[in-house]
Write a protein that holds these residues in place. Sequence first.
Motif, short mmCIF file in Angstrom:
data_model
loop_
_atom_site.label_atom_id
_atom_site.label_comp_id
_atom_site.label_asym_id
_atom_site.label_seq_id
_atom_site.Cartn_x
_atom_site.Cartn_y
_atom_site.Cartn_z
N UNK A 393 13.99 59.22 35.24
CA UNK A 393 15.45 59.31 35.37
C UNK A 393 15.97 58.81 36.70
N UNK A 394 15.30 59.18 37.79
CA UNK A 394 15.76 58.74 39.12
C UNK A 394 15.56 57.24 39.29
N UNK A 395 14.48 56.70 38.75
CA UNK A 395 14.23 55.26 38.88
C UNK A 395 15.25 54.45 38.08
N UNK A 396 15.58 54.92 36.89
CA UNK A 396 16.59 54.22 36.07
C UNK A 396 17.94 54.26 36.77
N UNK A 397 18.28 55.41 37.33
CA UNK A 397 19.55 55.54 38.04
C UNK A 397 19.60 54.59 39.24
N UNK A 402 21.48 49.54 41.78
CA UNK A 402 21.02 48.51 42.70
C UNK A 402 20.45 49.04 43.99
N UNK A 403 20.03 50.28 44.02
CA UNK A 403 19.48 50.89 45.23
C UNK A 403 17.96 51.01 45.10
N UNK A 404 17.30 51.25 46.21
CA UNK A 404 15.86 51.43 46.25
C UNK A 404 15.54 52.92 46.35
N UNK A 405 14.43 53.29 45.78
CA UNK A 405 13.97 54.66 45.84
C UNK A 405 12.48 54.66 46.12
#
Length: 550
Positions: A393-397, A402-405
């Motif tokens: 979920x966090x990666x899809x968001x 357009x941000x990096x996690x």
Amino acid sequence: MGVAERGPAAATFGAPGLEDPARGERRTGRTAAQHRFRLVDLSRGERPGRPALATDEPRPLDSPAVPALLAVHPFVASLVGRLLLLVVAAVAGGLFMLRAWQLYGFVRLGQPVDRLQDLPKRVEYEATVVIGQKKILQRALPGIMHAFIFWGFLVLLTTIIEAIGEVFQESFAIPLIGRTAWLGLLQDTVTVMVMIGLAIALYIRKVQRPDRFKGSHLEEADFILVMIFGIMLTLVMLNASRIALGVNESPVAWTPVSHLFAPLFEHMSRHAAAFERLFLWAHLVLVFGFLAYIPFSKHLHIFTSAINVFFSNTKPRGYLRPLDLDMEKMESGDVKLGAATITDLTWKEELDLYTCTECGRCQNVCPAWNTGKPLSPKLLIMNLRDHLFEAGPELVKAKRSGTEVEQTPLNPNIIEDEVVWDCVTCGACMEECPVNIEHIDHIVDMRRNLVMGESRFPAEAGTLMRSLEQSQNPWGQAQSERAAWANGLGVRVLEDGPAPEYLYWVGCAGSFDDRAKKISQAVARVLQKAGVPFAILGPRELCNGDPARR
């Protein structure tokens, strides 16, 4: 004993498309003015609104068949039922689509890979592996169990369609095949098949308890079996109560299993119709509950297996996806040297994670697991799946914004390094998997990252790679000794002169390993005995790099 069927005086029940539940009628769509009195002989098994069937037995219907409230207000009851079904279907369908969209987003996190070529082969896989249950049936007892349940549900989709349709129109029938005798017999037969499958599943899980289930979610699997049993039980009871009411879909003689339970309701003239409604709604609620639950469970394979099989690798066994080592792309960081994080896996490898049935067949045949090593192909896939569901979920968001996690490294945080290096890439797990999961692709991609991205590998692997670099073979033997295994056999070593009809590629193991040399010698003798003209390259033969690649 005779009763008069309702006529104009019974206008309360004469609305189009409605029935008189108190008399066990089916909807006919006639207006009140179209009804006329007709003497019905109940002693011969006749029912109001339908002719007597030769297979019917006499049963008393001289008392109301449903509660008084439904008899007085059938239109309201019908309207409420339709609205309730729409609500249940909307909730179940909404939950299903919401989860399906989320899972689709997880798959989209993976790297691109072409899996649309060789369409005829993919259609063949669908016919043999999915519909034919080819790989499942390699083991008799569990194969029969799964095939009976799978094939049964394919046929019983017709009963679900019928049940939904009859909430809106009680005379509903599937076009062309509805209310036919053969369909009723087929539905009754597969119901028994599914029940047999459930019994076998219970025996395997609770009596045999095979080691291959170690680490699987057995409690959730038991819950799934209970839900399937509930769907089957309500279906049988629904059909039995309809036979007792004389409103069954197919002729009684063609539905022997349902008819076996009909006597339970034949003397419940006051409540038989109420039971029929109860079983109808229980059946529908279980079906829609099953639909909503599965995408959130560990049994996603029920919906993803056919998709995963379709996108299986159609290349020869042992084929590995080549790396794109374009230097310009490497400098810009666009090239993935293996899989360091969950998003470095391909989209097909992500789809594999959904499809694991947790059957343990791969684990059962894995040589590493069977020799006490920590590698279990099943647990490897399950651990990657759990990580994807947690981080997805966090990666899809982040991807959509357009941000990096920061991502968790796969090794050793999710999969220990030792597990990755225990694999001998024999392919037994992939050969055994009933849904064509490609375990080796996941392992090799993680190995590639450890070697090329992090320079982290066992000391034995370092020795092998140095030998490949310096001596052109994993054993570090002199290249001049490549043809030593053929001494005294009269095998031609290819040099100048006419080319032979066949070239025997021996390989590193066949040239230097003491056990494999015997195989090479035996092959050479067989070729000579058969009169096949062949030669070997000898010192000119180089390692093809496969040991390092794997």
